[in-house]
Design an enzyme around this catalytic site. Structure first.
Site, PDB file in Angstrom:
ATOM      1  N   TRP A 130      -5.543 -42.881   1.149  1.00 41.40           N
ATOM      2  CA  TRP A 130      -5.358 -41.658   1.947  1.00 41.40           C
ATOM      3  C   TRP A 130      -6.092 -41.829   3.278  1.00 41.40           C
ATOM      4  O   TRP A 130      -7.268 -42.232   3.283  1.00 41.40           O
ATOM      5  CB  TRP A 130      -5.923 -40.474   1.156  1.00 41.40           C
ATOM      6  CG  TRP A 130      -5.833 -39.140   1.818  1.00 41.40           C
ATOM      7  CD1 TRP A 130      -4.757 -38.626   2.492  1.00 41.40           C
ATOM      8  CD2 TRP A 130      -6.850 -38.133   1.857  1.00 41.40           C
ATOM      9  NE1 TRP A 130      -5.051 -37.365   2.929  1.00 41.40           N
ATOM     10  CE2 TRP A 130      -6.322 -37.035   2.561  1.00 41.40           C
ATOM     11  CE3 TRP A 130      -8.147 -38.045   1.352  1.00 41.40           C
ATOM     12  CZ2 TRP A 130      -7.049 -35.862   2.772  1.00 41.40           C
ATOM     13  CZ3 TRP A 130      -8.873 -36.882   1.568  1.00 41.40           C
ATOM     14  CH2 TRP A 130      -8.323 -35.804   2.273  1.00 41.40           C
ATOM     15  N   ASP A 211     -11.027 -39.806  -7.267  1.00 43.10           N
ATOM     16  CA  ASP A 211     -10.420 -38.720  -6.500  1.00 43.10           C
ATOM     17  C   ASP A 211      -9.262 -38.197  -7.344  1.00 43.10           C
ATOM     18  O   ASP A 211      -8.269 -38.889  -7.562  1.00 43.10           O
ATOM     19  CB  ASP A 211      -9.926 -39.264  -5.141  1.00 43.10           C
ATOM     20  CG  ASP A 211      -9.499 -38.146  -4.213  1.00 43.10           C
ATOM     21  OD1 ASP A 211      -9.213 -37.040  -4.702  1.00 43.10           O
ATOM     22  OD2 ASP A 211      -9.436 -38.381  -2.987  1.00 43.10           O
ATOM     23  N   LYS A 246      -2.847 -28.969  -4.933  1.00 43.29           N
ATOM     24  CA  LYS A 246      -1.488 -29.330  -5.324  1.00 43.29           C
ATOM     25  C   LYS A 246      -1.094 -28.698  -6.657  1.00 43.29           C
ATOM     26  O   LYS A 246      -0.021 -28.133  -6.780  1.00 43.29           O
ATOM     27  CB  LYS A 246      -1.349 -30.857  -5.424  1.00 43.29           C
ATOM     28  CG  LYS A 246      -2.002 -31.659  -4.295  1.00 43.29           C
ATOM     29  CD  LYS A 246      -1.411 -31.369  -2.960  1.00 43.29           C
ATOM     30  CE  LYS A 246      -1.802 -32.243  -1.794  1.00 43.29           C
ATOM     31  NZ  LYS A 246      -3.119 -32.526  -1.422  1.00 43.29           N
TER      32      LYS A 246
HETATM   33  C1  LMR Z   1      -1.918 -35.460   2.245  1.00 45.38           C
HETATM   34  O1  LMR Z   1      -2.308 -36.600   1.977  1.00 45.38           O
HETATM   35  O2  LMR Z   1      -0.908 -35.242   2.921  1.00 45.38           O
HETATM   36  C2  LMR Z   1      -2.669 -34.276   1.690  1.00 45.38           C
HETATM   37  O3  LMR Z   1      -3.708 -34.697   0.884  1.00 45.38           O
HETATM   38  C3  LMR Z   1      -3.085 -33.307   2.732  1.00 45.38           C
HETATM   39  C4  LMR Z   1      -4.132 -33.825   3.659  1.00 45.38           C
HETATM   40  O4  LMR Z   1      -5.117 -33.104   3.854  1.00 45.38           O
HETATM   41  O5  LMR Z   1      -4.000 -34.914   4.230  1.00 45.38           O
END
Ligand code: LMR
Length: 396
Positions: A130, A211, A246
């Protein structure tokens, strides 16, 4: 202070949503940020959540501060959700939980804890991960390194490469693992692979930071604990950052938690006292509403059952879209193989689209996808599928 300040670069995920909102094309499609849409393209408030809110409004009798670690009943329910009610970590009181403003808030507190108490510890992130993981930990002053994860040839997990790179992580470092529904790839290890990862981490003295933001979106609330439970059998110390954006649809309520699993109750309490210090200087104490919703739903048998049903609907719809996407691309005559998307889990998949193709989709078709090629499958609907697949065909 302000005169010579440069404009900051847009956030790779939330920045795209800002551009999407400003786009006047009525047929625009947003597959960037991880937000669930139903078949009509709406992000619904779950019925279980609405009912919980009605009860909260009726019963709430104070807006006084919460404790720094949040509402105790919420923290109890969070632990039960993560490990299962009868887990020995709970009966032995080896876990301590703090309610946090979203998973992001929890991660930042972990970053501050690491930086101040273990300044030499490196955080190992999957490649890819992420986009915000790097940013959060860099802001906290934590050094980040990468471990191998995805095999670009198969668009699946390269477990051997992952295992080999974990072998190189020194004792005392921390590894961030996605509990399920890996963001951005949608590729998860099998329970057997989790077990091997756990053995290796225990042998090396590397602490897992899990996570856990998508529990329920892969196979089910209970099933999605499988990987994390394998780890609990092997390692004595662990940190879990939960998010209910989510699986409860509580995006804007910023509802998350940080759970520390220690070797015993006394150790867990000491660690939590340090966590509290970091909470105090970050945001003092957490916002209440989202936590009350989660606690209310999980404490009531009927509301909980309704919620489990609603999470299943979300999961099923996303999986239907995975199949429909791959089928529609084939029907449109796209030769590139997208079939691995069917195997992936949760909201996201790595499409394999290049940065140039992603740019063209946005500029020429008002279709928004993260620059890495990550697509939010939960943003697809039966109504936007034809247009989406035709545009993909045109750019590849
Ligand atoms: C995402 O990866 O799109 C979500 O977890 C929202 C975010 O805050 O990035």
């Amino acid at each position: 202070m302000f005169k010579n300040v440069q404009t900051a670069p847009a956030d790779p995920i939330l920045g795209l949503t800002e551009t999407f909102k400003a786009d006047s094309n009525p047929d625009k499609i947003n597959l960037s940020v991880g937000v669930y849409k139903d078949a009509t393209g709406q992000t619904p408030v779950l019925e279980s959540v609405k009912e919980a809110e009605r009860r909260i409004v009726e019963q709430e009798d104070s807006k006084g501060y919460l404790p720094m670690t949040g509402e105790p009943i919420y923290c109890t329910r969070v632990q039960e959700l993560i490990f299962g009610e009868d887990h020995e970590i709970i009966s032995e009181k080896r876990a301590a939980t703090a309610q946090c403003p979203g998973g992001t808030g929890a991660l930042r507190v972990v970053g501050d804890y690491m930086h101040t108490l273990h300044p030499d510890a490196v955080l190992w992130l999957s490649d890819p991960t992420w986009a915000n993981h790097n940013t959060i930990f860099a802001a906290a002053g934590v050094k980040c390194e990468k471990y191998q994860y995805r095999d670009p040839k198969t668009n699946g997990l390269d477990f051997d490469a992952m295992y080999e790179s974990i072998k190189k992580i020194p004792q005392g470092d921390v590894i961030l693992l996605h509990g399920c529904c890996h963001n951005p790839t949608g590729i998860d290890p099998t329970p057997e692979q989790w077990s091997k990862i756990g053995d290796l981490l225990a042998k090396q003295g590397v602490v897992p930071l899990v996570d856990f933001a998508y529990q329920g979106l892969a196979d089910g609330i209970e099933d999605d604990r499988a990987g994390l439970l394998e780890l609990t059998k092997k390692v004595k110390q662990m940190v879990v950052c939960s998010s209910f954006s989510k699986n409860f649809g509580l995006y804007r309520e910023r509802t998350g938690a940080l759970t520390v699993v220690a070797e015993n109750q006394e150790q867990a309490a000491r660690v939590m006292s340090q966590v509290k210090l970091r909470i105090r200087y970050n945001y003092s104490n957490p916002p209440s509403h989202g936590g009350q919703i989660v606690a209310t739903v999980l404490s009531d048998k009927e509301l909980r059952a309704k919620w489990v049903e609603e999470v299943a609907e979300i999961r099923d719809r996303i999986n239907e879209m995975r199949h429909l996407f791959v089928k529609t691309l084939k029907e449109k005559g796209v030769e590139q193989d997208f079939s691995s998307i069917i195997e992936q889990r949760g909201m996201f998949s790595f499409s394999g689209l290049t940065k140039e193709q992603v740019d063209r989709l946005r500029e020429e078709y008002s279709i928004y996808i993260v620059g890495s090629g990550r697509i939010n499958v939960a943003g697809m609907t039966p109504d936007n599928m034809d247009r989406l697949c035709e545009a993909i065909k045109a750019v590849i």
